[in-house]
Motif scaffolding. Structure first.
Motif, short mmCIF file in Angstrom:
data_model
loop_
_atom_site.label_atom_id
_atom_site.label_comp_id
_atom_site.label_asym_id
_atom_site.label_seq_id
_atom_site.Cartn_x
_atom_site.Cartn_y
_atom_site.Cartn_z
N GLU A 206 0.92 -1.38 0.03
CA GLU A 206 0.07 0.09 -0.15
C GLU A 206 0.98 1.26 0.40
O GLU A 206 1.88 1.51 0.95
N ALA A 207 0.70 2.22 -0.80
CA ALA A 207 1.43 3.44 -0.86
C ALA A 207 1.38 4.05 0.54
O ALA A 207 0.73 4.07 1.17
N GLY A 208 2.77 4.55 0.53
CA GLY A 208 3.10 5.56 1.66
C GLY A 208 4.44 5.62 2.14
O GLY A 208 5.07 6.59 2.49
N LEU A 209 5.31 4.49 1.73
CA LEU A 209 6.44 4.25 2.06
C LEU A 209 7.55 4.95 0.92
O LEU A 209 7.33 4.83 -0.28
N GLU A 210 8.42 5.98 1.49
CA GLU A 210 9.26 6.81 0.61
C GLU A 210 10.57 6.85 1.34
O GLU A 210 10.82 6.76 2.52
N LEU A 211 11.54 6.92 0.59
CA LEU A 211 13.10 7.05 0.99
C LEU A 211 13.48 8.41 0.44
O LEU A 211 13.11 8.98 -0.52
N LEU A 212 14.48 9.02 1.14
CA LEU A 212 15.07 10.24 0.82
C LEU A 212 16.34 9.99 -0.11
O LEU A 212 17.30 9.30 0.59
N THR A 213 16.34 10.39 -1.15
CA THR A 213 17.67 9.99 -2.01
C THR A 213 18.63 11.06 -1.60
O THR A 213 18.56 11.96 -0.84
N ALA A 214 20.02 10.76 -2.15
CA ALA A 214 20.93 11.41 -1.96
C ALA A 214 21.06 12.91 -2.59
O ALA A 214 21.63 13.66 -2.09
N GLN A 215 20.03 13.05 -3.45
CA GLN A 215 19.92 14.35 -4.03
C GLN A 215 18.87 14.88 -3.14
O GLN A 215 18.35 16.04 -3.75
N GLY A 216 18.21 14.53 -2.22
CA GLY A 216 17.66 15.32 -1.41
C GLY A 216 15.84 15.11 -2.21
O GLY A 216 15.14 16.01 -1.43
N GLU A 217 15.51 14.23 -2.72
CA GLU A 217 14.15 14.17 -3.25
C GLU A 217 13.69 12.69 -2.49
O GLU A 217 14.22 11.91 -2.32
N TRP A 218 12.13 12.89 -2.21
CA TRP A 218 11.55 11.87 -1.75
C TRP A 218 11.28 10.82 -3.00
O TRP A 218 10.84 11.27 -3.79
N LYS A 219 11.43 9.49 -2.76
CA LYS A 219 11.17 8.63 -3.80
C LYS A 219 10.30 7.32 -3.31
O LYS A 219 10.60 6.84 -2.34
N ALA A 220 9.34 6.79 -4.09
CA ALA A 220 8.28 6.35 -3.29
C ALA A 220 8.94 4.88 -3.45
O ALA A 220 9.56 4.37 -4.65
N VAL A 221 8.78 3.92 -2.69
CA VAL A 221 9.04 2.39 -2.78
C VAL A 221 7.76 1.64 -3.00
O VAL A 221 7.11 1.66 -1.96
#
Length: 313
Positions: A206-221
């Motif tokens: 289910e949508a909701g989990l996100e990680l923060l990339t080294a470039q400072g952007e939130w990326k959905a998993v």
């Protein structure tokens, strides 16, 4: 800004580890995350565990709170809604959870580090099911660690002794529906890094989990159904001098109809042994900056330090 997980590795543990180790390692180095298919945890066991988890969380609050251990740091049993708070966060996360830990025999050398499990009387089969799931998580995690060892140029079984009888914890999580003033200014799980060695997560579809990339952007998993999401914890980040990244991540509040239903998941926080000393691997020290690595610390001392930071100790 949030991106999708197009180049987070999705690998099958049914493949020879030598064939997937470097793709796994690449993903852990770049994102701190990977997705694992064919992990060996039976779907029947997952379904049974999900059913019993929902049964427990459906109990009245007074019944659940009877299994809360004040001063226990949330290590075992029930932790009520509004208790855990991410490091440096101003409000508590919107979640409640139950912890199952390792069961050691009386007189075991490491027993002083691990409290006894407690089990709810109201849910039939709870102890048997989650004892079985704990063992299945541990087996899958051991195989992931073998792949990581191969990627790092270490003996395949390098991590086996480091996690034997480790202080690993399985968490049953419930994020309640979003409603009322208690949800104002809070999200289901604020931005944080995991403390442990690696985390294996069931229930991230289910949508909701996100990680923060080294470039400072939130990326959905966004894993396929039934897959495990695996991420690097701070202990392994420290051991590898940051080569494998413990990435900041969060669980954001959903929109639309999803906001009005609860979200459930089951992470397994795989830990080193409490007496294992986390000392940077020689292969992960930069020859040009040989002192550029953290000081050695036991995994237990590191854990206690971090639990105090998130309001659980």
């Amino acid at each position: 800004m949030t991106d999708s997980n197009t180049d987070i590795a999705v690998v099958s543990l049914a493949q020879p580890l030598e064939s997937i180790a470097d793709e796994l390692g690449r993903s852990f180095e770049e994102y701190g995350f990977a997705v694992i298919r064919d992990h060996g945890i039976p779907q029947e066991l997952i379904d049974r565990a999900e059913k019993l988890s929902k049964e427990f969380f459906a109990l009245p609050d007074d019944a659940k709170k009877a299994y809360h251990i004040p001063g226990g740091g949330g290590a075992r049993g029930y932790t009520p809604f509004g208790t855990e708070k991410a490091k440096d966060a101003k409000v508590h996360d919107l979640k409640e959870f139950w912890h199952v830990g390792r069961e050691l025999s009386a007189g075991h050398d490491l027993a002083k580090y691990m409290a006894d499990n407690i089990w709810p009387d109201e849910v039939d089969g709870f102890r048997e099911t989650f004892t079985e799931l704990y063992a299945a998580f541990e087996q899958a995690g051991g195989r992931v660690l073998e792949g990581i060892a191969l990627h790092l140029g270490l003996p395949r079984d390098f991590f086996a002794a480091t996690v034997e009888d480790g202080n690993s914890v399985m968490r049953l999580l419930r994020y309640p529906p979003l409603e009322g003033e208690e949800a104002q200014g809070a999200i289901r799980a604020a931005a944080h890094g995991d403390i442990n060695t690696i985390t294996l997560l069931l229930g991230a579809e289910e949508a909701g989990l996100e990680l923060l990339t080294a470039q400072g952007e939130w990326k959905a998993v966004d894993p396929p159904e039934g897959a495990l999401v695996v991420n690097i914890g701070d202990m392994l980040d420290r051991l590898t001098n940051g080569k494998l990244r413990s990435t900041t991540h969060r669980v954001v509040n959903p929109r639309g109809e999803a906001a009005y239903r609860a979200r459930y998941s089951m992470p397994f926080f795989l830990h080193f042994r409490p007496d294992y000393v986390i000392e940077t691997l020689p292969s992960c020290i930069d020859p040009e900056q040989p002192q550029d690595h953290p000081e050695a610390i036991s995994s237990h001392d590191f854990l206690m330090q971090r639990l105090r930071e998130i309001n659980l100790a």
